[in-house]
Write a protein that holds these residues in place. Structure first.
Motif, short mmCIF file in Angstrom:
data_model
loop_
_atom_site.label_atom_id
_atom_site.label_comp_id
_atom_site.label_asym_id
_atom_site.label_seq_id
_atom_site.Cartn_x
_atom_site.Cartn_y
_atom_site.Cartn_z
N THR A 238 -2.14 7.03 -6.26
CA THR A 238 -0.84 7.17 -6.91
C THR A 238 -0.99 6.71 -8.35
O THR A 238 -1.53 5.64 -8.60
CB THR A 238 0.24 6.33 -6.20
N THR A 239 -0.53 7.52 -9.28
CA THR A 239 -0.60 7.15 -10.69
C THR A 239 0.75 6.63 -11.14
O THR A 239 1.78 7.25 -10.87
CB THR A 239 -1.01 8.35 -11.55
N ARG A 240 0.75 5.49 -11.83
CA ARG A 240 2.01 4.84 -12.22
C ARG A 240 1.89 4.28 -13.63
O ARG A 240 0.84 3.77 -14.03
CB ARG A 240 2.31 3.71 -11.23
N THR A 241 2.94 4.41 -14.39
CA THR A 241 3.02 3.77 -15.70
C THR A 241 4.28 2.93 -15.75
O THR A 241 5.27 3.21 -15.05
CB THR A 241 3.07 4.80 -16.84
N PHE A 242 4.25 1.86 -16.55
CA PHE A 242 5.40 0.97 -16.69
C PHE A 242 5.82 0.93 -18.15
O PHE A 242 4.99 0.72 -19.04
CB PHE A 242 5.05 -0.45 -16.21
N ASP A 243 7.10 1.14 -18.40
CA ASP A 243 7.60 1.16 -19.76
C ASP A 243 8.03 -0.25 -20.18
O ASP A 243 9.19 -0.54 -20.43
CB ASP A 243 8.79 2.13 -19.88
N THR A 244 7.06 -1.14 -20.22
CA THR A 244 7.30 -2.51 -20.67
C THR A 244 6.29 -2.82 -21.76
O THR A 244 5.18 -2.27 -21.77
CB THR A 244 7.13 -3.51 -19.51
N PRO A 245 6.65 -3.69 -22.70
CA PRO A 245 5.76 -3.96 -23.84
C PRO A 245 4.34 -4.37 -23.44
O PRO A 245 3.37 -3.91 -24.04
CB PRO A 245 6.48 -5.08 -24.59
N GLU A 246 4.22 -5.22 -22.41
CA GLU A 246 2.88 -5.72 -22.05
C GLU A 246 2.00 -4.65 -21.41
O GLU A 246 0.78 -4.81 -21.36
CB GLU A 246 2.99 -6.93 -21.13
N PHE A 247 2.61 -3.54 -20.93
CA PHE A 247 1.82 -2.49 -20.28
C PHE A 247 1.95 -1.15 -20.98
O PHE A 247 1.56 -0.13 -20.43
CB PHE A 247 2.24 -2.35 -18.81
N ARG A 248 2.50 -1.13 -22.18
CA ARG A 248 2.67 0.12 -22.90
C ARG A 248 1.31 0.75 -23.18
O ARG A 248 0.38 0.10 -23.65
CB ARG A 248 3.42 -0.12 -24.21
N GLY A 249 1.19 2.03 -22.83
CA GLY A 249 -0.07 2.74 -23.03
C GLY A 249 -1.06 2.57 -21.89
O GLY A 249 -2.17 3.12 -21.95
N ILE A 250 -0.69 1.81 -20.86
CA ILE A 250 -1.58 1.57 -19.73
C ILE A 250 -1.16 2.45 -18.55
O ILE A 250 0.03 2.56 -18.23
CB ILE A 250 -1.55 0.10 -19.28
N THR A 251 -2.12 3.09 -17.90
CA THR A 251 -1.87 3.86 -16.69
C THR A 251 -2.55 3.17 -15.52
O THR A 251 -3.73 2.79 -15.62
CB THR A 251 -2.41 5.30 -16.83
N PHE A 252 -1.82 2.99 -14.43
CA PHE A 252 -2.37 2.36 -13.23
C PHE A 252 -2.56 3.41 -12.14
O PHE A 252 -1.63 4.16 -11.83
CB PHE A 252 -1.43 1.25 -12.73
N HIS A 253 -3.75 3.46 -11.60
CA HIS A 253 -4.06 4.36 -10.49
C HIS A 253 -4.10 3.50 -9.23
O HIS A 253 -5.07 2.76 -8.99
CB HIS A 253 -5.40 5.06 -10.72
N GLU A 254 -3.05 3.56 -8.44
CA GLU A 254 -2.94 2.74 -7.24
C GLU A 254 -3.65 3.45 -6.09
O GLU A 254 -3.33 4.60 -5.76
CB GLU A 254 -1.48 2.50 -6.90
N VAL A 255 -4.61 2.78 -5.50
CA VAL A 255 -5.40 3.38 -4.43
C VAL A 255 -5.35 2.48 -3.20
O VAL A 255 -5.12 1.27 -3.29
CB VAL A 255 -6.88 3.58 -4.86
N ARG A 256 -5.58 3.10 -2.05
CA ARG A 256 -5.69 2.36 -0.80
C ARG A 256 -7.15 2.37 -0.38
O ARG A 256 -7.68 3.38 0.05
CB ARG A 256 -4.78 2.97 0.28
N ALA A 257 -7.79 1.23 -0.57
CA ALA A 257 -9.23 1.12 -0.33
C ALA A 257 -9.53 1.04 1.16
O ALA A 257 -8.73 0.55 1.95
CB ALA A 257 -9.78 -0.12 -1.02
N ARG A 258 -10.69 1.54 1.54
CA ARG A 258 -11.15 1.43 2.92
C ARG A 258 -12.01 0.18 3.12
O ARG A 258 -12.22 -0.27 4.24
CB ARG A 258 -11.94 2.68 3.30
N SER A 259 -12.54 -0.34 2.02
CA SER A 259 -13.36 -1.55 2.06
C SER A 259 -13.24 -2.23 0.70
O SER A 259 -13.09 -1.57 -0.31
CB SER A 259 -14.82 -1.20 2.35
N VAL A 260 -13.27 -3.56 0.70
CA VAL A 260 -13.24 -4.28 -0.58
C VAL A 260 -14.40 -5.25 -0.73
O VAL A 260 -14.62 -5.79 -1.81
CB VAL A 260 -11.91 -5.05 -0.77
#
Length: 346
Positions: free
Chosen positions: A26-48
């Motif tokens: 899932t790709t997510r962006t947040f419109d807040t100053p500390e995360f402006r310009g940052i894209t987060f790719h949320e993944v569900r890992a099978r192993s960590v």
């Protein structure tokens, strides 16, 4: 993006069965100053739990990295190349396209409970910082620390982030049942250099406040003095100022590591160098002509100087008694030097 290439060992360059597929992203962006310009790719890992390849020089066998990519944006970061495994840019993309393993705590808890798991030491912060800014929003580390504590599994954390203090109570609790290593990375104090080479990190003085705060709570904390950057932070006066500040912060040990430039990081760093310090480009080309590491003679010189300064300022075993079964974390990437670089063996 070749997400199917993110494998159990791909963070160290190997390719085996996928940890997650493209349908779990899932790709997510947040419109807040500390995360402006940052894209987060949320993944569900099978192993960590990632096994470090046998050929690696790292002093541990297992790592947990809840994030890939890092908003610290350190121009020298050796982990930049790993973004290429996902067809992500290793330059600006590494700084702004952050992969978040949103289910890391529960997957780790399941893996630690497996009969196959032998309770080996787990290192964190060795690829990218587990306490980078994204952790303030995703809060993965409390669950990870709790899972390790429940299984009395030894672990270490290396960070440039001040957010580690948020989890102070969890770390103290973990140290009551297992060995915990904490280290903070502070390579130099120069404010101008910090602003350009580590633009997304807390200031060096704030990181040393973390060392001091941990010590005040009975948690011994080592400092990884890394990187020492040739011709920019390696003058004897600079080394003295840095080691003195580390000692005043109450560090239990200091481990100097000289800048190394792997493929991926090398190109990005040299671009930065040409823009900010063009007169040094030829000197770097000569110094690093043989590969990713500075010559052995240079590494030994830095190690010797820091050793001597550490002895002068009293960093050593006499401070270790403040730790509650907590040891400084092992260096993330030991240099190729014939003599030891660890000042205080705990």
């Amino acid at each position: 993006m070749r997400w199917e290439n993110l494998t159990e060992d791909s963070e160290h360059g190997r390719a085996e069965p996928a940890l997650f597929g493209a349908d779990s992203v899932t790709t997510r962006t947040f419109d807040t100053p500390e995360f402006r310009g940052i894209t987060f790719h949320e993944v569900r890992a099978r192993s960590v739990l990632n096994r470090v390849p046998g050929a690696s020089r790292m002093p541990f066998e297992w790592t947990v990295n809840p994030y890939r990519g890092c908003t610290h944006a350190c121009v020298y970061c050796f982990a930049r190349k790993t973004h290429g495994y996902l067809d992500l840019d290793t330059g600006t993309g590494f700084d702004t396209q952050i992969v978040v393993k949103v289910n890391a705590p529960e997957v780790l808890r399941r893996q630690l409970a497996s009969r196959r798991w032998q309770g080996d030491h787990v290192a964190m912060g060795t690829n990218v910082d587990c306490y980078q800014r994204a952790e303030g929003r995703y809060r993965l580390m409390p669950g990870i620390i709790s899972a390790l504590t429940e299984h009395a599994n030894p672990f270490s954390i290396l960070t440039k982030g001040t957010l580690v203090l948020r989890d102070l109570d969890l770390l103290v609790r973990a140290a009551e049942v297992t060995d915990v290593g904490i280290s903070v990375s502070v390579g130099f104090l120069d404010a101008e250099l910090w602003r350009t080479v580590e633009p997304g990190t807390p200031a060096p003085e704030r990181r040393l406040e973390v060392v001091r705060s941990l010590g005040e709570h009975g948690i011994g904390c080592g400092v990884l003095m890394a990187p020492v950057i040739p011709f920019l932070s390696d003058h004897p006066d600079q080394l003295r100022d840095t080691v003195r500040a580390i000692a005043q912060a109450g560090a239990t040990s200091v481990t100097p590591l000289t800048l190394h430039l792997r493929p991926g990081a090398r190109e990005w760093f040299m671009t930065w160098l040409a823009r900010h310090h063009p007169h040094l480009v030829r000197r770097y080309e000569r110094l690093y002509a043989a590969g990713a590491y500075a010559p052995t003679w240079y590494q030994r010189r830095i190690t010797r100087q820091v050793h001597e300064l550490a002895r002068e300022y009293g960093i050593g075993p006499t401070r270790a008694g403040t730790a509650r079964r907590i040891r400084p974390a092992a260096p993330a990437e030991p240099e190729s030097v014939a003599e030891p670089t660890q000042l205080t063996l705990m």
